[in-house]
Write a protein that holds these residues in place. Structure first.
Motif, PDB file in Angstrom:
ATOM      1  N   TRP A  65     -24.687  21.654  71.041  1.00  0.00           N
ATOM      2  CA  TRP A  65     -24.407  23.094  71.080  1.00  0.00           C
ATOM      3  C   TRP A  65     -23.355  23.500  70.046  1.00  0.00           C
ATOM      4  O   TRP A  65     -23.495  24.535  69.380  1.00  0.00           O
ATOM      5  N   ASN A  66     -22.303  22.725  69.938  1.00  0.00           N
ATOM      6  CA  ASN A  66     -21.230  23.061  68.997  1.00  0.00           C
ATOM      7  C   ASN A  66     -20.874  21.883  68.097  1.00  0.00           C
ATOM      8  O   ASN A  66     -19.732  21.757  67.641  1.00  0.00           O
ATOM      9  N   ASN A 114     -23.965  21.093  62.632  1.00  0.00           N
ATOM     10  CA  ASN A 114     -24.978  22.145  62.678  1.00  0.00           C
ATOM     11  C   ASN A 114     -25.109  22.903  61.350  1.00  0.00           C
ATOM     12  O   ASN A 114     -26.229  23.102  60.865  1.00  0.00           O
ATOM     13  N   HIS A 162     -24.328  32.402  71.170  1.00  0.00           N
ATOM     14  CA  HIS A 162     -22.994  32.096  71.687  1.00  0.00           C
ATOM     15  C   HIS A 162     -22.586  30.653  71.397  1.00  0.00           C
ATOM     16  O   HIS A 162     -21.542  30.211  71.877  1.00  0.00           O
ATOM     17  N   THR A 163     -23.389  29.924  70.641  1.00  0.00           N
ATOM     18  CA  THR A 163     -23.066  28.550  70.266  1.00  0.00           C
ATOM     19  C   THR A 163     -23.264  28.378  68.771  1.00  0.00           C
ATOM     20  O   THR A 163     -24.015  29.136  68.134  1.00  0.00           O
ATOM     21  N   LEU A 164     -22.601  27.384  68.200  1.00  0.00           N
ATOM     22  CA  LEU A 164     -22.763  27.102  66.775  1.00  0.00           C
ATOM     23  C   LEU A 164     -24.209  26.729  66.468  1.00  0.00           C
ATOM     24  O   LEU A 164     -24.759  27.111  65.430  1.00  0.00           O
ATOM     25  N   TYR A 165     -24.822  25.985  67.380  1.00  0.00           N
ATOM     26  CA  TYR A 165     -26.231  25.604  67.215  1.00  0.00           C
ATOM     27  C   TYR A 165     -27.111  26.842  67.058  1.00  0.00           C
ATOM     28  O   TYR A 165     -27.907  26.950  66.118  1.00  0.00           O
ATOM     29  N   GLN A 168     -26.228  29.868  66.283  1.00  0.00           N
ATOM     30  CA  GLN A 168     -25.849  30.645  65.107  1.00  0.00           C
ATOM     31  C   GLN A 168     -26.483  30.088  63.838  1.00  0.00           C
ATOM     32  O   GLN A 168     -26.998  30.845  62.996  1.00  0.00           O
TER      33      GLN A 168
END
Length: 301
Positions: free
Chosen positions: A80-81, A85, A136-139, A141
């Motif tokens: 996720w973060n 990524n 809401h996560t780097l993934y 985004q």
């Protein structure tokens, strides 16, 4: 078509490859690890797609006509973060550029429901491809940035489909994911702990997801498309279905806290997939969960 499948060792890659072979395509797979004999059809090339030299050599030597790009950071509980990524987004853009420069015609890439604004979903509102996106996560985004790049390439004449995957279940899942965690506890006759289970989710069997990607490479559709079943089931319903199929163990709903940022409803509108592309799933929820149970019974140590 000569079709290159990246991340072919993942959850949906083998199923996509099988469908491509059955459709008559020449399949080349790539991934960091060497697959076991017979695990993947076609010819496999091992390497790291985050390595620019490997990407260059791969595309220049193979010159594929089609590309199914599944590779990304997917480690459970980490992706996720994960700090790499952005590296995957940059590598994917370079891969696409090289693919098109060498004459590539058709590409299908794996996106995610994590691109959508999960906090803005009204109860019972299925997500259409034009729904608001606010990851809401780097993934999420980085996936969204890559999706937007693909749309820009389409505007310039490319032929790219961006498949937004929702929740998956099936063989080879990480043991800590929801379906395996409940399944393994019940198979041991234990109590399966979980949240309240009120959350509604859209679970798709990995074989159906792989088949959908394979179908898309032969279809002219371009743009954003949800890859899901379009059917919502509460997590408690999923857990109770597993318990019924296994016939032992108990479910302890509410023994774990609900995550405050967990959306109560996450279900896809699949009109584009079913009506425009003409894809239909082979698995319903019960048969998908039974396949998960069968796999863990064969592979649990």
């Amino acid at each position: 078509m000569k079709a290159l499948v990246t991340g072919a060792n993942g959850l949906i890659g083998p199923y996509a490859c099988q469908k491509l072979v059955h459709a008559g395509h020449d399949v080349i797979t790539c991934g960091r690890s060497v697959p076991e004999d017979g695990a993947l059809p076609g010819r496999h090339i091992s390497g790291d797609l985050l390595d620019a030299d490997f990407r260059k050599q791969l595309i220049e030597s193979e010159r594929p006509d089609g590309l199914i790009h599944l590779a990304w950071q997917t480690k459970h509980g980490h992706f996720w973060n994960a700090p790499d990524n952005p590296d995957w987004r940059v590598a994917s853009i370079d891969l696409l550029d090289r693919f098109h420069d060498q004459g590539g015609k058709r590409a299908v890439l794996a996106g995610s429901c994590a691109e959508y604004d999960w906090q803005g979903i009204a109860p019972g509102q299925k997500l259409t491809e034009d729904a608001a996106c606010k990851p809401h996560t780097l993934y999420g985004q980085e996936k969204l940035k890559l999706a937007q790049h693909c749309l820009e390439l389409n505007a310039q004449g490319a032929s790219i489909a961006w498949g937004r995957l929702f929740l998956l279940c099936g063989p080879q899942e990480a043991p800590a994911r929801f379906v395996p965690a409940i399944t393994r506890a019940l198979l041991e006759g234990e109590t399966a702990k979980m949240s309240s289970g009120k959350q509604i989710r859209d679970f798709m069997h990995v074989a159906d997801a792989g088949a959908a990607f394979a179908k898309l490479i032969d279809h002219p559709f371009t743009g954003l498309i949800n890859i899901a079943t379009g059917e919502g089931h509460s997590l408690l319903e999923v857990a109770e279905t597993l318990r019924t199929l296994i016939g032992r163990g108990t479910i302890a709903a509410g023994s774990m806290q609900d995550r405050p940022d967990d959306p109560p409803y996450l279900v896809a509108d699949t009109s584009v997939l079913t009506q425009t592309v003409g894809y239909s799933c082979e698995f319903d929820l019960t048969s998908a969960l039974q396949d998960c149970i069968d796999w863990w019974q064969r592979n649990e140590t």
